[in-house]
Design a protein around this motif. Sequence first.
Motif: not given
Length: 268
Positions: A78, A162, A167, A170, A188, A191
Motif C-alpha cells: 500500500m 493496488l 484511486k 478511494l 480497497l 478491489s
Amino acid sequence: MALPPLLWQFIFFILPMSFLIILTFWKVESYKPVPAFILDNWIKVLSSNSFQRAFLYTFEMSLISTVVIILIALPAAMIIALRVSEKYQPLFIALLIVPVFTSYVLRAYAWQIILSPNGLINWVISFIGLDTQYMLGGDLALQIGYITLCLPVVILILTFALLGIDKSHLEAASNLGCLPYQVFWYVLIPSIKAGLFLAITTIFMLTFADYIAPLLLSGSNPPTLSILIVDTIKSGSQWPRAAVIGIVMMFCIGLVLTLSQYISKRGT
C-alpha cells in the motif's frame, strides 16, 4: 495456438504426475521399486503417526506464515502503490525483484549465519550484556526462512494489484464520509480481491512444499512433509511411500488453489 502449452503441460506435468501416482502402488524388493498393484503404501503412510504429525505441523506452519506475511506485505504494498511518488515506484519494485532472482539457498545460509550462536544477533545481545540465545531450530527460524522465501514475491503481487485500482474510488469513499478503516475494508480490499487471493495461495504453495528452510534453519525437527519425503527415501529406498507423501502434498496444494480461485471469483 493452444497446442504448445498443452503439450508442455502433458510432458512436464501430467506424465511425471501419472508416473508418481503409479509408483505409489509399487513394492520395494532388495531396495528397488518393483511394479505391482498394492495398497500397502497408502495404508502405512496415511496411518503413520509420523506422517500425521508432519502433515499437521506443515499445515500449521504454512497457515501461520500466510497470515504473518500478508500482514507485513499488504501495508508495504500500500505504501509503494498509494504513497510513494510514481517517479520512485520503479526503484522500489526493482529492489523487490532483486531478491526474487537471488539464490534462496544463499539467503537461507545467510540467515543461518545470523541466527547461529556466534552470529550477528547473539553478538549484539552479548554486547549489551544479555545472555545469548540459541535461535537456530524451531518455529521462529522456520518462519524467518518462509518470510525470506515469500515476502518479496507477495509484496510485488499486491503492489501490482493496488496499482491497477482506480484511486478515485478511494477518494470518493472518503469524501462520502467513510472512515479510513471503512475505505480499506469495503473499497480497497474488494478491489484487489483477486490479487489478494493470489498472494495467499502463493504463500501457502511455496511454504507447504519448501525444503530449504526446514533443512537449514529449523534443523528438520520437527520434520515437515518435504523432510519426511527425503527421510522415507533414505529409509530402505521407500520410493513408493515417498510418492504417497508427494501426492498428498500435491492434492492439498491443488485443493487450496481451487478453493482460492472459487472464493475470488464469487461476487463481492
